[in-house]
Motif scaffolding. Sequence first.
Motif, PDB file in Angstrom:
ATOM      1  N   MET A 164     -80.368 -19.787  13.651  1.00 22.37           N
ATOM      2  CA  MET A 164     -79.597 -20.830  14.348  1.00 22.37           C
ATOM      3  C   MET A 164     -79.998 -22.207  13.848  1.00 22.37           C
ATOM      4  O   MET A 164     -79.154 -23.074  13.654  1.00 22.37           O
ATOM      5  N   TYR A 165     -81.307 -22.421  13.616  1.00 17.29           N
ATOM      6  CA  TYR A 165     -81.736 -23.753  13.170  1.00 17.29           C
ATOM      7  C   TYR A 165     -81.138 -24.087  11.802  1.00 17.29           C
ATOM      8  O   TYR A 165     -80.659 -25.203  11.580  1.00 17.29           O
ATOM      9  N   ALA A 166     -81.138 -23.086  10.897  1.00 15.86           N
ATOM     10  CA  ALA A 166     -80.608 -23.330   9.553  1.00 15.86           C
ATOM     11  C   ALA A 166     -79.126 -23.709   9.633  1.00 15.86           C
ATOM     12  O   ALA A 166     -78.660 -24.609   8.931  1.00 15.86           O
ATOM     13  N   VAL A 167     -78.385 -23.051  10.517  1.00  9.24           N
ATOM     14  CA  VAL A 167     -76.962 -23.372  10.664  1.00  9.24           C
ATOM     15  C   VAL A 167     -76.795 -24.754  11.314  1.00  9.24           C
ATOM     16  O   VAL A 167     -75.977 -25.577  10.880  1.00  9.24           O
ATOM     17  N   ARG A 168     -77.581 -25.040  12.358  1.00  9.87           N
ATOM     18  CA  ARG A 168     -77.462 -26.343  13.047  1.00  9.87           C
ATOM     19  C   ARG A 168     -77.749 -27.490  12.098  1.00  9.87           C
ATOM     20  O   ARG A 168     -77.110 -28.542  12.155  1.00  9.87           O
ATOM     21  N   ASP A 169     -78.738 -27.260  11.211  1.00  5.34           N
ATOM     22  CA  ASP A 169     -79.172 -28.325  10.297  1.00  5.34           C
ATOM     23  C   ASP A 169     -78.015 -28.811   9.412  1.00  5.34           C
ATOM     24  O   ASP A 169     -77.969 -29.974   9.042  1.00  5.34           O
ATOM     25  N   LEU A 179     -79.850 -26.912  23.003  1.00  2.00           N
ATOM     26  CA  LEU A 179     -80.210 -26.217  21.744  1.00  2.00           C
ATOM     27  C   LEU A 179     -81.613 -26.592  21.292  1.00  2.00           C
ATOM     28  O   LEU A 179     -82.366 -25.746  20.807  1.00  2.00           O
ATOM     29  N   ILE A 180     -81.999 -27.861  21.447  1.00  4.05           N
ATOM     30  CA  ILE A 180     -83.379 -28.239  21.079  1.00  4.05           C
ATOM     31  C   ILE A 180     -84.358 -27.556  22.032  1.00  4.05           C
ATOM     32  O   ILE A 180     -85.363 -26.977  21.609  1.00  4.05           O
ATOM     33  N   ALA A 181     -84.044 -27.607  23.338  1.00  2.00           N
ATOM     34  CA  ALA A 181     -84.962 -27.010  24.330  1.00  2.00           C
ATOM     35  C   ALA A 181     -85.178 -25.528  24.046  1.00  2.00           C
ATOM     36  O   ALA A 181     -86.317 -25.042  24.038  1.00  2.00           O
ATOM     37  N   SER A 182     -84.102 -24.794  23.789  1.00  2.00           N
ATOM     38  CA  SER A 182     -84.263 -23.349  23.577  1.00  2.00           C
ATOM     39  C   SER A 182     -84.961 -23.060  22.252  1.00  2.00           C
ATOM     40  O   SER A 182     -85.767 -22.132  22.158  1.00  2.00           O
ATOM     41  N   SER A 183     -84.694 -23.902  21.229  1.00  2.00           N
ATOM     42  CA  SER A 183     -85.331 -23.694  19.930  1.00  2.00           C
ATOM     43  C   SER A 183     -86.848 -23.926  20.037  1.00  2.00           C
ATOM     44  O   SER A 183     -87.657 -23.085  19.629  1.00  2.00           O
ATOM     45  N   VAL A 184     -87.218 -25.060  20.611  1.00  2.00           N
ATOM     46  CA  VAL A 184     -88.650 -25.379  20.716  1.00  2.00           C
ATOM     47  C   VAL A 184     -89.354 -24.366  21.618  1.00  2.00           C
ATOM     48  O   VAL A 184     -90.383 -23.773  21.259  1.00  2.00           O
ATOM     49  N   SER A 186     -88.504 -21.349  22.655  1.00  2.00           N
ATOM     50  CA  SER A 186     -88.539 -19.935  22.263  1.00  2.00           C
ATOM     51  C   SER A 186     -89.772 -19.687  21.395  1.00  2.00           C
ATOM     52  O   SER A 186     -90.456 -18.670  21.519  1.00  2.00           O
ATOM     53  N   LYS A 187     -90.096 -20.677  20.519  1.00  2.00           N
ATOM     54  CA  LYS A 187     -91.261 -20.501  19.640  1.00  2.00           C
ATOM     55  C   LYS A 187     -92.556 -20.599  20.441  1.00  2.00           C
ATOM     56  O   LYS A 187     -93.538 -19.922  20.158  1.00  2.00           O
ATOM     57  N   LYS A 188     -92.543 -21.448  21.462  1.00  2.00           N
ATOM     58  CA  LYS A 188     -93.751 -21.580  22.302  1.00  2.00           C
ATOM     59  C   LYS A 188     -93.952 -20.298  23.128  1.00  2.00           C
ATOM     60  O   LYS A 188     -95.069 -19.827  23.283  1.00  2.00           O
TER      61      LYS A 188
HETATM   62  N1  URA Z   1     -87.742 -28.881  16.617  1.00  2.00           N
HETATM   63  C1  URA Z   1     -87.406 -27.577  16.777  1.00  2.00           C
HETATM   64  O1  URA Z   1     -88.247 -26.685  16.622  1.00  2.00           O
HETATM   65  N2  URA Z   1     -86.151 -27.270  17.119  1.00  2.00           N
HETATM   66  C2  URA Z   1     -85.200 -28.205  17.312  1.00  2.00           C
HETATM   67  O2  URA Z   1     -84.076 -27.850  17.625  1.00  2.00           O
HETATM   68  C3  URA Z   1     -85.543 -29.571  17.140  1.00  2.00           C
HETATM   69  C4  URA Z   1     -86.840 -29.894  16.799  1.00  2.00           C
END
Ligand code: URA
Length: 431
Positions: A164-169, A179-184, A186-188
Amino acid sequence: MRVYDVIDAKKNRRALTEEEIGFFVRCVADGAATDSQIAAFCMAVLLNGMTDEECYLLTDAMAKSGRCAPRPAASGIFADKHSTGGVSDSTTLILVPVLAALGIKCAKYSGRGLAHTGGTLDKLESFAGVRVDLSPEEFEKQVERVGAAVSGQTASTVPADKRMYAVRDVTATVDSVPLIASSVMSKKLASFADLILLDVKYGDGAFMHSPAQAEKLARLMVSIGERAGRKMLAAVTCMDAPLGDHIGCNAEVNEVLEILRGEKKNDLSRLSVFHAAKILQAAEGIGEEEAASRAANAIDSGAAIRKFGEIIAAQGGNAGDVYKTLPMSDTVHTLRAKEDGYVRISALALGRACAALGGGRAKEGDAIDHGAGILLKVRQGARVKKGAVLAEAYCSKSGEEGFALAESAFAFSPKKIKDRPLVYAFIGGKE
Ligand code: URA
């Protein structure tokens, strides 16, 4: 159910169910959803938003799309810190050794540079021999033995976010709060940290431009983390001008080393010590003053720089390199004030200039010139005379585009500049 139906529902502003979100994320992770479907979904979320409940469900499904690291049995608190991305923001490289020197274990998963923002992993690779691809076992063992490790997450961690990040970029869909909240987050949530401090940037050089928007993002991420059982802290901090004075990998590492050796104090050192103190306070239940003084003392006593040397050595580098200065690229261009006045410095323009000089990436996988970068000689708000030196820009290739971008980062005002607050809000702990 079809991916088409999930996109259609979001396009029509309907809140998605747990089943629909789970189905969509599975299709992203296993390749059943195409890049264009992911782009359409992300644009629908960016334009129509998500409820907090949908955002939590999306985060949880993304975190579970790959391997989640189990929490080690060891006692004590595992801390992590994450910045949403800024320019000359090397707080992680200062905070991690400070905390580890104080006995707080840091399990820090980091990323690479994105767009105009720098990446912790790229900066760590400025040290000869350092590895940032630790296996989960190596990562855990190092946190246990040295007290800290900084590494990238493996390909099997949160694969849905990677796609998803690669596509959003490349589809202008990065700057969406859910989208930022779920991306950050999810990794945490896929990592085992018990206590997470988020540094949510606002301003010209950040993905969130207004402090209110950044605070909304911070509160949403805190609520997601708390619902998942983690202890959460968040600072909303300013990214109008670069945080430190150096931009680019070797340049930023040199500034980090000067700060850890106690040779330099500036906004970067102050924010790093502030974050370290907040984590220490929450982890040990001590008062604000005691936490601030112990964090500052970890630097003054030399404990933090020694700990940084241990971390570098544990990841394949030489401990002694933390007492050296890394080289800048050969070609240097001096930037001078075009008129008299109070200087305003755009973090965004300098981040882009650094990338154009070779110090950042145009797309994922591009190589980085570690010696390329910019050394600021003035801070925002300084009064300068025409011709005064503002900065030096370094590169090892033709630098015309980068030099021009760097020139465009400076503006001159006849009136004093009113800086916005470095820490606009703090959430969690004792608010
Ligand atoms: N950092 C991330 O890991 N994801 C985002 O979507 C933005 C900043």
